[in-house]
Scaffold this active site. Structure first.
Site, mmCIF file in Angstrom:
data_model
loop_
_atom_site.group_PDB
_atom_site.id
_atom_site.type_symbol
_atom_site.label_atom_id
_atom_site.label_comp_id
_atom_site.label_asym_id
_atom_site.label_seq_id
_atom_site.Cartn_x
_atom_site.Cartn_y
_atom_site.Cartn_z
ATOM 1 C CB ALA A 253 -2.127 -9.591 4.643
ATOM 2 C CE1 TYR B 243 1.345 -8.761 0.465
ATOM 3 C CE2 TYR B 243 3.216 -7.344 -0.052
ATOM 4 C CZ TYR B 243 2.380 -7.927 0.870
ATOM 5 O OH TYR B 243 2.568 -7.668 2.210
ATOM 6 C CE LYS C 69 -0.851 -5.298 3.012
ATOM 7 N NZ LYS C 69 -1.576 -5.916 4.141
HETATM 8 N N1 LIG Z 1 5.899 -10.621 6.056
HETATM 9 C C1 LIG Z 1 6.486 -9.497 5.644
HETATM 10 O O1 LIG Z 1 7.695 -9.463 5.306
HETATM 11 C C2 LIG Z 1 5.714 -8.197 5.589
HETATM 12 C C3 LIG Z 1 6.354 -7.043 5.126
HETATM 13 C C4 LIG Z 1 5.627 -5.853 5.061
HETATM 14 C C5 LIG Z 1 4.300 -5.836 5.467
HETATM 15 N N2 LIG Z 1 3.702 -6.977 5.911
HETATM 16 C C6 LIG Z 1 2.290 -6.907 6.308
HETATM 17 O O2 LIG Z 1 2.220 -7.190 7.705
HETATM 18 C C7 LIG Z 1 0.999 -7.878 7.995
HETATM 19 C C8 LIG Z 1 1.288 -9.149 8.760
HETATM 20 O O3 LIG Z 1 2.126 -9.995 7.952
HETATM 21 P P1 LIG Z 1 2.613 -11.417 8.491
HETATM 22 O O4 LIG Z 1 3.992 -11.621 7.959
HETATM 23 O O5 LIG Z 1 2.348 -11.532 9.947
HETATM 24 O O6 LIG Z 1 1.619 -12.372 7.691
HETATM 25 P P2 LIG Z 1 1.463 -13.965 7.794
HETATM 26 O O7 LIG Z 1 2.469 -14.506 8.754
HETATM 27 O O8 LIG Z 1 1.463 -14.485 6.400
HETATM 28 O O9 LIG Z 1 0.033 -14.141 8.437
HETATM 29 C C9 LIG Z 1 -1.143 -13.924 7.707
HETATM 30 C C10 LIG Z 1 -2.317 -14.227 8.600
HETATM 31 O O10 LIG Z 1 -3.509 -14.049 7.826
HETATM 32 C C11 LIG Z 1 -4.319 -15.196 8.031
HETATM 33 N N3 LIG Z 1 -5.193 -15.466 6.896
HETATM 34 C C12 LIG Z 1 -4.889 -15.442 5.579
HETATM 35 N N4 LIG Z 1 -5.970 -15.788 4.839
HETATM 36 C C13 LIG Z 1 -6.981 -16.037 5.736
HETATM 37 C C14 LIG Z 1 -8.336 -16.421 5.619
HETATM 38 N N5 LIG Z 1 -8.915 -16.622 4.414
HETATM 39 N N6 LIG Z 1 -9.070 -16.567 6.734
HETATM 40 C C15 LIG Z 1 -8.513 -16.380 7.955
HETATM 41 N N7 LIG Z 1 -7.233 -16.018 8.140
HETATM 42 C C16 LIG Z 1 -6.477 -15.843 7.036
HETATM 43 C C17 LIG Z 1 -3.329 -16.337 8.188
HETATM 44 O O11 LIG Z 1 -3.978 -17.468 8.730
HETATM 45 P P3 LIG Z 1 -3.388 -18.967 8.526
HETATM 46 O O12 LIG Z 1 -2.289 -19.097 9.573
HETATM 47 O O13 LIG Z 1 -4.544 -19.838 8.767
HETATM 48 O O14 LIG Z 1 -2.858 -19.032 7.121
HETATM 49 C C18 LIG Z 1 -2.329 -15.679 9.117
HETATM 50 O O15 LIG Z 1 -2.790 -15.700 10.439
HETATM 51 C C19 LIG Z 1 0.295 -8.061 6.653
HETATM 52 O O16 LIG Z 1 -0.605 -7.021 6.452
HETATM 53 C C20 LIG Z 1 1.412 -7.936 5.630
HETATM 54 O O17 LIG Z 1 0.946 -7.494 4.381
HETATM 55 C C21 LIG Z 1 4.386 -8.147 5.993
#
Ligand SMILES: NC(=O)c1ccc[n+]([C@@H]2O[C@H](COP(=O)([O-])OP(=O)(O)OC[C@H]3O[C@@H](n4cnc5c(N)ncnc54)[C@H](OP(=O)(O)O)[C@@H]3O)[C@@H](O)[C@H]2O)c1
Length: 294
Positions: free
Chosen positions: A59, A124, A128
């Site tokens: 994401a 954002y 989503k």
């Molecule tokens: N973080 C929070 O607090 C939170 C809260 C509620 C919901 N969520 C949801 O939970 C899910 C996981 O979140 P997370 O915190 O694990 O996210 P994250 O740590 O930011 O990881 C995002 C991932 O997406 C990959 N990505 C982004 N753009 C890309 C592209 N163009 N091509 C290939 N890969 C790409 C990133 O790769 P790179 O490592 O190469 O950048 C990374 O592996 C998401 O759907 C998010 O919306 C998160």
């Protein structure tokens, strides 16, 4: 079972890949191997590898930057899940996707139900939500896990930011009027596994949106205080200069480009019923993550 996991270098994706790799054939292409902005490349990748299940953890998660870098956020959070869902619908496979508490309007104090009216406060959140809706209307069988305040022992998150800041700042001012449930990526990976097991074994499974978080609620100030208390109790050796100097402030004293919901409390009855589990509280999960960190 062949599983495609996107976002394997992210907080949640890393834990999902780690867990699933021991019992399934996992494809987890890095950004260098598959740029998810390139939907033609994604389409080719899918037809070449023909997964039996897709888990989309990728994401655009930079909430403030999404306000200005709109195309990128829209592509990753809406167009990509829409495209994956269409593939799943055509090929009759399940999609497990991650969504967020930011789809809710954030007022009041009552925990949101999956059926409540949405109303994102940020771009954002809008992207989503549009991703969730696209999945719902694709006709595929899907599990959308709406989570909140994700963190892990690695990656970019509140826990690691607090530890860094506390080691360098004389005092910290932390927002105390936004409420939610901090949720470790490892717990989300475990929940994903429970859903995947049901899919693999053709057990009863209701397609739809599920809240996925820890039990109980806190605010960012309380969460930070608990982190510093645990550091001291566990005699971690982590440098915490001024754990006592954590000031509670209102959101208005910490303006950000994207507005955050004050009420991110989510009702967890549906997931507990479906998986026949009791979710753990946020405090015990924080202890586990701190232990891992140490
Ligand atoms: N973080 C929070 O607090 C939170 C809260 C509620 C919901 N969520 C949801 O939970 C899910 C996981 O979140 P997370 O915190 O694990 O996210 P994250 O740590 O930011 O990881 C995002 C991932 O997406 C990959 N990505 C982004 N753009 C890309 C592209 N163009 N091509 C290939 N890969 C790409 C990133 O790769 P790179 O490592 O190469 O950048 C990374 O592996 C998401 O759907 C998010 O919306 C998160």
């Amino acid at each position: 079972m062949k599983i495609l996991i996107t976002g394997g270098t992210g907080q949640v994706g890393f834990e999902v890949v780690r867990l699933f790799s021991s019992f399934a054939t996992v494809f987890a292409p890095t950004r260098q191997e598959l740029d998810l902005y390139d939907l033609n490349a994604v389409s080719y990748y899918l037809s070449h590898n023909q997964p039996d299940l897709i888990i989309n953890t990728a994401a655009w998660t930079a909430v403030d930057a999404a306000e200005t870098e709109r195309d990128c956020a829209l592509m990753l959070n809406t167009s990509l899940p829409a495209m994956l869902a269409n593939y799943c619908a055509i090929n009759n496979i399940w999609l497990i996707h991650f969504s967020t508490d930011y789809v809710y309007p954030g007022h009041g104090e009552i925990p949101w139900l999956e059926t409540d009216t949405t109303g994102p406060l940020s771009y954002y959140g809008e992207t989503k939500l549009a991703g969730d809706i696209a999945i719902e209307f694709s006709g595929t069988q899907y599990i959308i896990l709406r989570t909140s305040w994700a963190y892990a022992a690695r990656g970019k998150n509140f826990l690691l930011t607090m530890l860094k800041l506390a080691a360098t700042r004389d005092s910290l001012s932390i927002v105390a009027d936004q409420w939610g449930a901090p949720t470790p990526a490892r717990l989300l990976a475990n929940l994903t596994l429970l859903f995947a097991e049901r899919i693999r074994n053709n057990l009863t499974l209701e397609s739809g949106v599920y809240h996925a978080a820890t039990k109980g609620y806190t605010n960012w100030h309380q969460f930070a205080t608990e982190i510093f208390n645990l550091c001291q109790q566990k005699n971690t050796g982590l440098l915490i200069k001024n754990a006592g100097q954590v000031k509670a402030i209102p959101s208005t004293a910490y303006p950000t480009p994207a507005q955050r919901p004050k009420n991110s409390r989510m009702n967890l009855n549906k997931i507990e019923r479906m998986l026949n589990i009791k979710l753990p509280d946020w405090q015990s999960q924080l202890q586990l993550t701190m232990d891992e960190l140490l």
